[in-house]
Design a protein around this motif. Structure first.
Motif, PDB file in Angstrom:
ATOM      1  N   GLU A  17       0.936  -1.183   0.101  1.00 35.85           N
ATOM      2  CA  GLU A  17       0.102   0.157  -0.007  1.00 35.85           C
ATOM      3  C   GLU A  17       1.023   1.071   0.109  1.00 35.85           C
ATOM      4  O   GLU A  17       2.049   1.232   0.629  1.00 35.85           O
ATOM      5  CB  GLU A  17      -0.707  -0.134   1.327  1.00 35.85           C
ATOM      6  CG  GLU A  17      -1.989  -1.057   1.101  1.00 35.85           C
ATOM      7  CD  GLU A  17      -2.852  -1.400   0.180  1.00 35.85           C
ATOM      8  OE1 GLU A  17      -3.261  -0.103  -0.272  1.00 35.85           O
ATOM      9  OE2 GLU A  17      -3.025  -2.366  -0.403  1.00 35.85           O
ATOM     10  N   LEU A  18       0.495   2.189  -0.839  1.00 37.38           N
ATOM     11  CA  LEU A  18       1.090   3.349  -0.890  1.00 37.38           C
ATOM     12  C   LEU A  18       0.353   4.690  -0.491  1.00 37.38           C
ATOM     13  O   LEU A  18      -0.892   4.636  -1.335  1.00 37.38           O
ATOM     14  CB  LEU A  18       1.967   3.678  -2.192  1.00 37.38           C
ATOM     15  CG  LEU A  18       2.784   4.843  -2.511  1.00 37.38           C
ATOM     16  CD1 LEU A  18       4.073   4.853  -1.551  1.00 37.38           C
ATOM     17  CD2 LEU A  18       3.151   4.682  -3.957  1.00 37.38           C
ATOM     18  N   ARG A  19       0.402   5.572   0.233  1.00 42.30           N
ATOM     19  CA  ARG A  19      -0.366   6.676   0.366  1.00 42.30           C
ATOM     20  C   ARG A  19       0.600   7.930   0.063  1.00 42.30           C
ATOM     21  O   ARG A  19       1.776   8.292   0.700  1.00 42.30           O
ATOM     22  CB  ARG A  19      -0.662   6.841   1.863  1.00 42.30           C
ATOM     23  CG  ARG A  19      -1.666   8.062   2.260  1.00 42.30           C
ATOM     24  CD  ARG A  19      -1.839   8.197   3.571  1.00 42.30           C
ATOM     25  NE  ARG A  19      -0.728   8.390   4.404  1.00 42.30           N
ATOM     26  CZ  ARG A  19      -0.013   9.723   4.451  1.00 42.30           C
ATOM     27  NH1 ARG A  19      -0.471  10.540   3.895  1.00 42.30           N
ATOM     28  NH2 ARG A  19       1.009   9.492   5.391  1.00 42.30           N
ATOM     29  N   LEU A  20       0.036   8.869  -0.937  1.00 43.98           N
ATOM     30  CA  LEU A  20       0.825  10.005  -1.380  1.00 43.98           C
ATOM     31  C   LEU A  20       0.074  11.094  -0.568  1.00 43.98           C
ATOM     32  O   LEU A  20      -1.185  11.392  -0.728  1.00 43.98           O
ATOM     33  CB  LEU A  20       0.768  10.327  -2.724  1.00 43.98           C
ATOM     34  CG  LEU A  20       1.507   9.010  -3.618  1.00 43.98           C
ATOM     35  CD1 LEU A  20       1.353   9.543  -5.013  1.00 43.98           C
ATOM     36  CD2 LEU A  20       3.019   9.029  -3.413  1.00 43.98           C
ATOM     37  N   ASP A  21       0.703  11.777   0.335  1.00 42.89           N
ATOM     38  CA  ASP A  21       0.163  13.095   0.935  1.00 42.89           C
ATOM     39  C   ASP A  21      -0.354  13.913   0.120  1.00 42.89           C
ATOM     40  O   ASP A  21       0.380  14.353  -1.028  1.00 42.89           O
ATOM     41  CB  ASP A  21       1.054  13.537   1.807  1.00 42.89           C
ATOM     42  CG  ASP A  21       0.790  14.452   2.797  1.00 42.89           C
ATOM     43  OD1 ASP A  21       0.678  15.589   2.467  1.00 42.89           O
ATOM     44  OD2 ASP A  21       0.275  14.246   4.088  1.00 42.89           O
ATOM     45  N   LYS A  22      -1.328  14.743   0.490  1.00 40.22           N
ATOM     46  CA  LYS A  22      -2.063  15.674  -0.346  1.00 40.22           C
ATOM     47  C   LYS A  22      -1.182  16.790  -1.035  1.00 40.22           C
ATOM     48  O   LYS A  22      -1.285  17.365  -1.862  1.00 40.22           O
ATOM     49  CB  LYS A  22      -3.188  16.451   0.133  1.00 40.22           C
ATOM     50  CG  LYS A  22      -3.244  16.712   1.527  1.00 40.22           C
ATOM     51  CD  LYS A  22      -4.743  17.122   1.910  1.00 40.22           C
ATOM     52  CE  LYS A  22      -4.479  17.592   3.305  1.00 40.22           C
ATOM     53  NZ  LYS A  22      -5.750  17.724   4.142  1.00 40.22           N
ATOM     54  N   THR A  23      -0.026  17.090   0.085  1.00 36.85           N
ATOM     55  CA  THR A  23       1.004  18.228   0.050  1.00 36.85           C
ATOM     56  C   THR A  23       1.909  17.936  -1.208  1.00 36.85           C
ATOM     57  O   THR A  23       2.401  18.942  -1.682  1.00 36.85           O
ATOM     58  CB  THR A  23       1.697  18.354   1.301  1.00 36.85           C
ATOM     59  OG1 THR A  23       2.387  17.403   1.592  1.00 36.85           O
ATOM     60  CG2 THR A  23       0.607  18.808   2.150  1.00 36.85           C
ATOM     61  N   LEU A  24       1.818  16.602  -1.795  1.00 33.18           N
ATOM     62  CA  LEU A  24       2.736  16.477  -3.002  1.00 33.18           C
ATOM     63  C   LEU A  24       1.990  17.011  -4.363  1.00 33.18           C
ATOM     64  O   LEU A  24       2.863  16.846  -5.320  1.00 33.18           O
ATOM     65  CB  LEU A  24       3.017  14.825  -3.060  1.00 33.18           C
ATOM     66  CG  LEU A  24       3.713  14.118  -2.035  1.00 33.18           C
ATOM     67  CD1 LEU A  24       3.746  12.656  -2.109  1.00 33.18           C
ATOM     68  CD2 LEU A  24       5.424  14.811  -2.065  1.00 33.18           C
ATOM     69  N   PHE A  25       0.778  17.305  -4.172  1.00 35.15           N
ATOM     70  CA  PHE A  25       0.159  17.588  -5.571  1.00 35.15           C
ATOM     71  C   PHE A  25       0.041  19.012  -5.561  1.00 35.15           C
ATOM     72  O   PHE A  25      -0.264  19.819  -4.884  1.00 35.15           O
ATOM     73  CB  PHE A  25      -1.149  17.066  -5.390  1.00 35.15           C
ATOM     74  CG  PHE A  25      -1.164  15.554  -5.458  1.00 35.15           C
ATOM     75  CD1 PHE A  25      -0.826  14.693  -6.480  1.00 35.15           C
ATOM     76  CD2 PHE A  25      -1.180  14.908  -4.310  1.00 35.15           C
ATOM     77  CE1 PHE A  25      -0.837  13.262  -6.651  1.00 35.15           C
ATOM     78  CE2 PHE A  25      -1.148  13.391  -4.221  1.00 35.15           C
ATOM     79  CZ  PHE A  25      -1.040  12.962  -5.146  1.00 35.15           C
TER      80      PHE A  25
END
Length: 155
Positions: free
Chosen positions: A45-53
């Motif tokens: 599982e991988l979660r990309l934090d919303k601040t990366l976008f």
């Protein structure tokens, strides 16, 4: 000038892709090419934090691992590739040329991955759409197997 100093590199993602391919740099180039043998830890599982976008997504984006490509060999100029693929039934399979065998996720996670394939978790995306997107790229290999052309050997 001409002094070493601290630096920081960052990047932002414009749009979260449905299929995320992560290429781990496993080869070093210089006077000769060499393979980097250190293990890079990765997860199913991988979660990309919303601040990366760049477009400030309202929520974090989550992905599930569906494929791992592994290179065996000591240089970038030679070696062998083995794929680990998660089927629609949730089971992992090792694809090594014409040999396919079921493996557990601990086996997959212990590999020295070269490429990681993640599929975005959402109502619109599922494994079948990942498979359709991947299949549309055509065969990855066109090798002779048992004296005949094998045009159906896809990841």
């Amino acid at each position: 000038c001409n002094k070493k100093g601290n630096c920081e590199k960052s990047m932002r993602i414009r749009n979260a892709p449905n299929t995320l391919v992560i290429h781990l740099k496993r080869f070093g180039f210089g006077r000769s090419s060499r393979k980097l043998s250190s293990h890079t830890k990765f997860s199913t599982e991988l979660r990309l934090d919303k601040t990366l976008f760049a477009d400030q997504q309202s929520d974090d984006i989550r992905y599930s691992l569906y494929g791992v490509l592994v290179h065996s060999g000591i240089t970038a100029n030679s070696g062998h590739y083995v794929a680990y693929v998660k089927a629609s039934n949730g089971l992992w399979y090792e694809m090594d040329d014409v040999v396919v065998r079921q493996v557990g996720s601990p086996v997959v996670l212990s590999q020295n991955a070269y490429l990681l394939f993640y599929c975005r978790n959402s109502a619109e995306m599922n494994l079948s759409s990942f498979a359709q997107a991947f299949a549309s790229t055509g065969p990855l290999t066109n090798k002779k197997v048992n004296g005949s052309n094998n045009n159906n050997s896809m990841l």
